[in-house]
Design an enzyme around this catalytic site. Structure first.
Site, PDB file in Angstrom:
ATOM      1  N   CYS A  44       0.810  -1.226   0.000  1.00  0.00           N
ATOM      2  CA  CYS A  44       0.000   0.000   0.000  1.00  0.00           C
ATOM      3  C   CYS A  44       0.843   1.275   0.000  1.00  0.00           C
ATOM      4  CB  CYS A  44      -0.989  -0.002   1.161  1.00  0.00           C
ATOM      5  SG  CYS A  44      -0.307  -0.363   2.777  1.00  0.00           S
TER       6      CYS A  44
ATOM      7  N   ASP B 239      -7.366   5.673  -1.440  1.00  0.00           N
ATOM      8  CA  ASP B 239      -7.062   4.444  -0.715  1.00  0.00           C
ATOM      9  C   ASP B 239      -6.586   3.366  -1.683  1.00  0.00           C
ATOM     10  OD1 ASP B 239      -6.982   2.263   0.939  1.00  0.00           O
ATOM     11  OD2 ASP B 239      -9.051   2.442   1.654  1.00  0.00           O
TER      12      ASP B 239
ATOM     13  N   HIS C 177      -6.180   0.213  -0.986  1.00  0.00           N
ATOM     14  CA  HIS C 177      -6.516  -1.117  -0.473  1.00  0.00           C
ATOM     15  C   HIS C 177      -7.690  -1.763  -1.215  1.00  0.00           C
ATOM     16  CE1 HIS C 177      -4.354   0.889   2.861  1.00  0.00           C
ATOM     17  NE2 HIS C 177      -3.818  -0.309   3.013  1.00  0.00           N
TER      18      HIS C 177
END
Length: 413
Positions: free
Chosen positions: A82, A295, A297
């Site tokens: 990430c 994000d 993820h």
């Protein structure tokens, strides 16, 4: 539970939580302005423009089914990549500003200028893409991070600094601050390329920097003549400025929050790398006391453009409602990013810092000084090592050019 099973479970869990959080709430209906990478929006009158700006940022997420890193390594970065993806996002924003401008906007099915496609190809999940997950993970080995290990913001900054030396298209100057201190003199040494004038023997090499600063400086000291008098002129390399910081011990110290907000207001802002333990995010702005972020993820399949000259780019733009988190929940390990295309922009950035960041000496996030500190080792602008690839083979030689600052690496993702 084996390590691979743990990562697979984490990836599924993260995707599930992300999918839920995207639909929990809309953007707040507030009179407070939204700040996105130096641009101000009022949600009540400029909502479409705000959302278009956010969706135009290149969005890099976990991918799966790409060629194994290093030939035998992982074929997915789910559960560990990430922060590397966030590093890709801040660098992609740098290249967008450099080639397309901050006002450029992406729209689905709309024809984009040629540099856009070229920028995107720099980040494809292939071993031969300049800033791919393969290159970043393998370069991280030189920073003490095994392939598949979580990175912190400072490690990503160091990796980007090294990889940029091999990027002959963009010729970026990447400066990563040390000891919370930015040195103006060093940045100007790094960014200025010295060429001979047309009526002299011209050095047309595309290599870095072409003519080393130290060679020119030595020439001047021996002859007593200025660069101009010696037939030289200076060209400014676009600057990516990364500032790794610790803004507290276990949590961000509230005294830094207002200064952090000011950074997002600067026209040169590239956002912030950071997040929470085991979760890295790319922060692109704020509203009130909440940070707005992209994000990484979510796990998507890798795209291989071998069969087409045009990359299917829809999955590289987040078209959902942007996510937010309270600033007080931010992990104190962060890296600020700024882009200055020319020397005038850098001088303007310095003025902003003096006016908006350094006005409260006791609460300074970082220092901006004119001269190189005498107790520091001499500053020597790095040059590209004499190797032909950007894989693990050159990690050892490239590592000699830099020093890692592990004290920033508290963040585990």
């Amino acid at each position: 539970m084996g390590e691979s099973m743990k990562r697979a479970f984490m990836a599924r869990y993260e995707n599930h939580i992300t999918a839920l959080s995207d639909y929990l709430e809309d953007l707040p209906d507030t009179d407070e302005p939204f700040w996105i990478l130096g641009r101000r929006y009022h949600i009540k009158s400029e909502r479409p423009a705000l959302l278009l700006d956010i969706s135009s940022r290149l969005w890099f997420t976990y991918r799966k089914k790409f060629s194994p890193i290093g030939g035998t390594g992982p074929s997915s970065d789910a559960g560990w990549g990430c922060m590397l993806r966030c590093g890709q996002m801040i660098l992609a924003q740098t290249l967008v500003c450099c080639h397309l401008g901050r006002e450029w906007r992406w729209e689905k099915d709309k024809r984009q200028p040629e540099p856009y496609s070229r920028i995107l190809k720099c980040f494809l999940d292939r071993k031969d893409s300049c800033y791919s997950i393969h290159q970043m993970a393998q370069m991280g080995v030189g920073e003490g991070k095994s392939v598949g290990e979580w990175f912190g913001p400072n490690t990503v900054a160091q990796v980007l600094k090294k990889l940029a030396l091999f990027d002959e298209w963009n010729t970026l100057a990447v400066y990563v601050s040390m000891d919370n201190t930015i040195v103006i003199e060093d940045i100007k040494k790094l960014c200025k390329i010295h060429h001979k004038n047309k009526n002299s023997t011209t050095d047309t090499s595309a290599q870095a920097g072409a003519f080393s600063y130290n060679h020119i400086h030595l020439h001047k000291s021996r002859t007593g003549r200025s660069h101009a008098a010696s037939g030289y002129h200076s060209i400014w390399k676009p600057l990516l400025l990364l500032v790794p910081l610790r803004l507290g011990i276990n949590h961000i110290n509230p005294v830094y929050i207002e200064s952090l907000k000011e950074c997002f207001k600067m026209p040169q802002s590239l956002g912030v790398l950071g997040g929470k333990p085991n979760n890295a995010y790319y922060f692109i702005g704020f509203v009130g006391d909440e940070l707005i972020y992209l994000d990484p993820h979510s796990t998507q399949s890798a795209i291989d453009p071998e069969s087409s000259k045009v990359v299917d780019d829809v999955s590289y733009h987040c078209q959902r409602i942007p996510q937010r988190m309270k600033i007080v929940n931010l992990d104190p390990s962060v890296a600020l990013g700024f882009f200055c295309k020319d020397e005038k922009e850098f001088d303007c950035w310095c003025s902003f810092v003096h006016k908006d960041i350094l006005k409260k000496p006791s609460f300074r996030m970082f220092e901006l000084v004119q001269k190189h500190p005498e107790h520091w080792p001499p500053f020597v602008p790095p040059t590209k090592p004499e190797v032909s690839t950007t894989g693990a083979e050159f990690v050892e030689s490239a590592d000699k050019l830099f020093e890692s600052e592990e004290e920033f690496e508290i963040l585990n993702a």
